[in-house]
Enzyme design. Structure first.
Site, PDB file in Angstrom:
ATOM      1  N   ASP A   1      49.542  41.808   9.306  1.00 36.66           N
ATOM      2  CA  ASP A   1      49.428  40.638  10.181  1.00 36.66           C
ATOM      3  C   ASP A   1      50.707  40.463  10.996  1.00 36.66           C
ATOM      4  O   ASP A   1      51.526  39.586  10.713  1.00 36.66           O
ATOM      5  CB  ASP A   1      49.145  39.400   9.326  1.00 36.66           C
TER       6      ASP A   1
ATOM      7  N   ARG B   1      42.480  25.924   1.787  1.00 35.59           N
ATOM      8  CA  ARG B   1      43.120  25.071   0.797  1.00 35.59           C
ATOM      9  C   ARG B   1      42.068  24.470  -0.127  1.00 35.59           C
ATOM     10  O   ARG B   1      40.930  24.245   0.270  1.00 35.59           O
ATOM     11  CB  ARG B   1      43.900  23.927   1.474  1.00 35.59           C
TER      12      ARG B   1
ATOM     13  N   GLY C   1      47.295  32.146   0.703  1.00 31.74           N
ATOM     14  CA  GLY C   1      48.646  32.439   0.258  1.00 31.74           C
ATOM     15  C   GLY C   1      49.095  31.525  -0.854  1.00 31.74           C
ATOM     16  O   GLY C   1      48.910  31.810  -2.035  1.00 31.74           O
ATOM     17  N   ARG C   2      49.676  30.391  -0.469  1.00 27.11           N
ATOM     18  CA  ARG C   2      50.280  29.494  -1.444  1.00 27.11           C
ATOM     19  C   ARG C   2      49.334  28.966  -2.515  1.00 27.11           C
ATOM     20  O   ARG C   2      49.783  28.738  -3.643  1.00 27.11           O
ATOM     21  CB  ARG C   2      50.956  28.332  -0.699  1.00 27.11           C
TER      22      ARG C   2
ATOM     23  N   ASP D   1      53.221  41.295  23.505  1.00 28.25           N
ATOM     24  CA  ASP D   1      54.292  41.757  24.386  1.00 28.25           C
ATOM     25  C   ASP D   1      53.627  42.344  25.630  1.00 28.25           C
ATOM     26  O   ASP D   1      52.424  42.186  25.826  1.00 28.25           O
ATOM     27  CB  ASP D   1      55.159  42.796  23.654  1.00 28.25           C
TER      28      ASP D   1
ATOM     29  N   LYS E   1      47.761  40.789   2.305  1.00 31.13           N
ATOM     30  CA  LYS E   1      48.260  40.621   3.665  1.00 31.13           C
ATOM     31  C   LYS E   1      49.775  40.796   3.682  1.00 31.13           C
ATOM     32  O   LYS E   1      50.503  40.146   2.916  1.00 31.13           O
ATOM     33  CB  LYS E   1      47.935  39.217   4.205  1.00 31.13           C
TER      34      LYS E   1
ATOM     35  N   LYS F   1      50.632  40.128  14.468  1.00 27.13           N
ATOM     36  CA  LYS F   1      50.322  39.329  15.659  1.00 27.13           C
ATOM     37  C   LYS F   1      51.086  39.857  16.882  1.00 27.13           C
ATOM     38  O   LYS F   1      51.830  39.136  17.548  1.00 27.13           O
ATOM     39  CB  LYS F   1      50.630  37.852  15.431  1.00 27.13           C
TER      40      LYS F   1
ATOM     41  N   THR G   1      46.529  28.433  13.179  1.00 20.12           N
ATOM     42  CA  THR G   1      46.031  27.268  12.439  1.00 20.12           C
ATOM     43  C   THR G   1      47.111  26.214  12.210  1.00 20.12           C
ATOM     44  O   THR G   1      46.818  25.119  11.744  1.00 20.12           O
ATOM     45  CB  THR G   1      45.450  27.700  11.077  1.00 20.12           C
TER      46      THR G   1
END
Length: 253
Positions: free
Chosen positions: A77, A196, A231-232, A82, A50, A79, A134
């Site tokens: 990503d 997680r 991710g983390r 506009d 991503k 998002k 989220t």
């Protein structure tokens, strides 16, 4: 709107790629070109990456070319949100990079969503409508955004709005997956962030985690998610290779 052409990409009516680990999209959440490619090169077994707003703003489209040269699938990503004309033009540019997935904020309304869908209709890129971030708690949704619906019903409302404009993919929290899967069936692609395992696994300080509506990988997949964005738990782990393998094991069972 076109569906991704590769067999590694979930298309309408399919529920996942052959390899369980290919259901994991690893987030390159950094502003550093060097750090991003270090993660990619130390995890050659990862198919999906991503590229979010931070990295794309810092280094631009060359990171997309670097990923494509390595044979990777790309979840861009951004998002987009506009006025319809701007989002339509931006979508046209973004899908031109050859990315596989691109996010559009569903809260931008039907005209904006329709402009994005029309801009991507001749592209194999699949558009994903972002329902509700989220990072937002139920209290923030009601008190700060002044939205009368609870998060689950608001996410459903936005999902239905996007589907009416031709979207066949959604980004939603794990807690909304089961309901969206039940309502939309197998024709919608559900991509789920907020994954997680435990603070000890991620190496994070749990007080600094900005995700609010989170679940474990197994629980999100059982609820009906197609892809999990992580991710983390991988990139902040002491050993990302071991962390990714642990996630693979978690989604394979």
């Amino acid at each position: 709107m076109g569906s991704p052409a590769s067999p590694s990409v979930v298309t309408a009516g399919e529920r996942g790629p052959a390899r369980a680990c290919d259901r994991l999209i690893i987030a390159l959440d950094t502003s550093s070109w060097e750090q991003a490619l270090q993660w990619v090169d130390c995890l050659p077994q990862v198919l999906w990456w991503k590229v979010g707003l931070e990295l794309f703003t810092a280094v631009g489209s060359p990171i997309l070319r670097a990923l494509k040269e390595r044979g990777k699938r790309i979840f861009l990503d951004l998002k987009l949100h506009d006025i319809p004309n701007t989002v339509g033009r931006a979508t046209q540019v973004a899908v031109g990079y050859g990315v596989d997935l691109l996010t559009i904020h569903a809260s931008g309304g039907s005209a904006m969503l329709r402009a994005a869908a029309e801009a991507a209709q001749s592209s194999p890129c699949r558009l994903l409508a972002v329902t509700l971030l989220t990072s937002l708690s139920p209290e923030q949704v009601q008190q700060e955004l002044c939205i009368g619906k609870d998060p689950a019903n608001y996410a459903l409302h936005l999902a239905q709005l996007a589907q009416a404009q031709g979207f066949t993919g959604l980004v939603c929290s794990p807690q909304e997956v089961a309901r969206l899967r039940q309502i939309f069936g197998s024709d919608v692609l559900l991509v789920t962030p907020g994954i997680r395992l435990s603070p000890s696994f991620t190496g994070d300080d749990p007080t600094e985690d900005d995700q609010q509506r989170i679940w474990t990988p197994a629980r999100a997949l059982q609820a009906g998610a197609d892809y999990l964005v992580v991710g983390r738990p991988v990139t902040a782990a002491p050993d990302p290779v071991i962390a990714f393998q642990q996630l693979c094991d978690a989604v394979a069972h």
